[in-house]
Design an enzyme around this catalytic site. Sequence first.
Site, PDB file in Angstrom:
ATOM      1  N   LYS A 173      -1.098 -38.952   2.279  1.00  0.00           N
ATOM      2  CA  LYS A 173      -2.134 -37.952   2.596  1.00  0.00           C
ATOM      3  C   LYS A 173      -3.402 -38.226   1.801  1.00  0.00           C
ATOM      4  O   LYS A 173      -3.341 -38.465   0.602  1.00  0.00           O
ATOM      5  CB  LYS A 173      -1.619 -36.551   2.239  1.00  0.00           C
ATOM      6  CG  LYS A 173      -0.372 -36.157   3.018  1.00  0.00           C
ATOM      7  CD  LYS A 173       0.200 -34.848   2.532  1.00  0.00           C
ATOM      8  CE  LYS A 173       0.795 -34.952   1.143  1.00  0.00           C
ATOM      9  NZ  LYS A 173       1.546 -33.764   0.726  1.00  0.00           N
ATOM     10  N   THR A 204      -7.248 -24.260  -1.482  1.00  0.00           N
ATOM     11  CA  THR A 204      -6.332 -25.225  -0.857  1.00  0.00           C
ATOM     12  C   THR A 204      -4.935 -25.156  -1.495  1.00  0.00           C
ATOM     13  O   THR A 204      -4.206 -26.147  -1.491  1.00  0.00           O
ATOM     14  CB  THR A 204      -6.877 -26.663  -1.008  1.00  0.00           C
ATOM     15  OG1 THR A 204      -7.109 -26.908  -2.406  1.00  0.00           O
ATOM     16  CG2 THR A 204      -8.159 -26.879  -0.218  1.00  0.00           C
ATOM     17  N   GLY A 206      -1.279 -24.885  -1.657  1.00  0.00           N
ATOM     18  CA  GLY A 206      -0.186 -24.984  -0.689  1.00  0.00           C
ATOM     19  C   GLY A 206      -0.462 -25.846   0.533  1.00  0.00           C
ATOM     20  O   GLY A 206       0.307 -25.810   1.497  1.00  0.00           O
ATOM     21  N   THR A 207      -1.503 -26.681   0.492  1.00  0.00           N
ATOM     22  CA  THR A 207      -1.791 -27.519   1.669  1.00  0.00           C
ATOM     23  C   THR A 207      -0.643 -28.495   1.964  1.00  0.00           C
ATOM     24  O   THR A 207      -0.258 -28.677   3.123  1.00  0.00           O
ATOM     25  CB  THR A 207      -3.094 -28.327   1.483  1.00  0.00           C
ATOM     26  OG1 THR A 207      -3.054 -28.967   0.202  1.00  0.00           O
ATOM     27  CG2 THR A 207      -4.330 -27.464   1.597  1.00  0.00           C
ATOM     28  N   GLY A 208      -0.118 -29.121   0.902  1.00  0.00           N
ATOM     29  CA  GLY A 208       0.950 -30.108   1.095  1.00  0.00           C
ATOM     30  C   GLY A 208       2.231 -29.453   1.600  1.00  0.00           C
ATOM     31  O   GLY A 208       2.914 -29.985   2.479  1.00  0.00           O
ATOM     32  N   CYS A 209       2.558 -28.277   1.048  1.00  0.00           N
ATOM     33  CA  CYS A 209       3.762 -27.545   1.478  1.00  0.00           C
ATOM     34  C   CYS A 209       3.627 -27.174   2.954  1.00  0.00           C
ATOM     35  O   CYS A 209       4.572 -27.306   3.746  1.00  0.00           O
ATOM     36  CB  CYS A 209       3.933 -26.260   0.664  1.00  0.00           C
ATOM     37  SG  CYS A 209       3.973 -26.534  -1.117  1.00  0.00           S
TER      38      CYS A 209
END
Length: 267
Positions: A173, A204, A206-209
């Site tokens: 990512k 931002t 929690g974007t990856g979760c």
Amino acid sequence: MKKVLTIAGSDSCGGAGIQADLKTFSAHLVYGMSVVTSVTAQNTQGVFGALDMPRDFIELQIKVVFEDIKVDAVKIGMLSSSEIIKTVSQSLKKYGAINVVLDPVMISKSGFKLLKYEAIETLIQDLIPVCTIITPNIHEASLLADMEIKNINEMKEACQRIHKLGAKNVLVKGGHLDDDAIDVLFDGKEFYYFKGQRINTINTHGTGCTLSSAIASNLALGYPVPDAIKNSKEYIQRAIENSFSIGHGVGPVDHLYAFRGGKQNEK
Ligand SMILES: Nc1ncnc2c1ncn2[C@@H]1O[C@H](COP(=O)(O)OP(=O)(O)OP(=O)(O)O)[C@@H](O)[C@H]1O
Ligand SMILES: Cc1ncc(COP(=O)(O)O)c(N)n1
């Protein structure tokens, strides 16, 4: 109704971890279930503590879910130690889990260590081979691939190195690079690029979760890996566009409006 399980840590302020995962599942109209690996005391300003669940209790949570319910996809988030990683990988093998998405969470945005450094080797040896796809950010990918990543070419090189570790699909990512937020997928044969316009916001958390849970939802719904990522990238883009402030620090992304493409009227 498709059923999706998250195996991750709890975030008391609801922006990341289990809470973000369950919100993402609901937005995708799949049924969400959760195995809690660790409970964090966390708000928009940082992580103030983490309490791991005993490994036999993590094992028991996974066992009772799989023995009773057909699980269509699994998302894995925070696993803080080698012992917990081994417990989860052994259980997933035992129950023949399918559509497993691994978000190799290592450090929170606020800088708190969510994975012990020495556990990275166990993650590579025990968990990567069990997963359908791994979704490292730039920092996680550089640790796994053992190289610096500053541009798309280095993201591609990292994808290939992580694929060699036994990952079937690797999505590196680009959220932490400058310019557009481009994510790169390598499936062992081809590269795919998923481009999102960079949104200028601090919110931002929690974007990856959210992205990894959206991928798990889409895999459960039957989309092949590249389509599952395309749909999820559209979801995270709208979720960040509609992100908002709730405290004094980094606010969460939105799940209420993101799925249907609407805008939040009231923040
Ligand atoms: N400011 C932004 N604008 C647009 N897209 C972004 C932005 N920040 C991150 N993304 C996208 O969000 C998704 C998650 O990427 P990111 O690199 O933030 O993951 P992460 O660091 O694992 O997240 P987290 O810190 O929540 O664990 C990716 O698709 C990335 O491209
Ligand atoms: C329980 C848990 N899991 C994952 C993250 C990563 O999210 P972020 O990098 O946005 O802080 C987190 N902060 N807490």
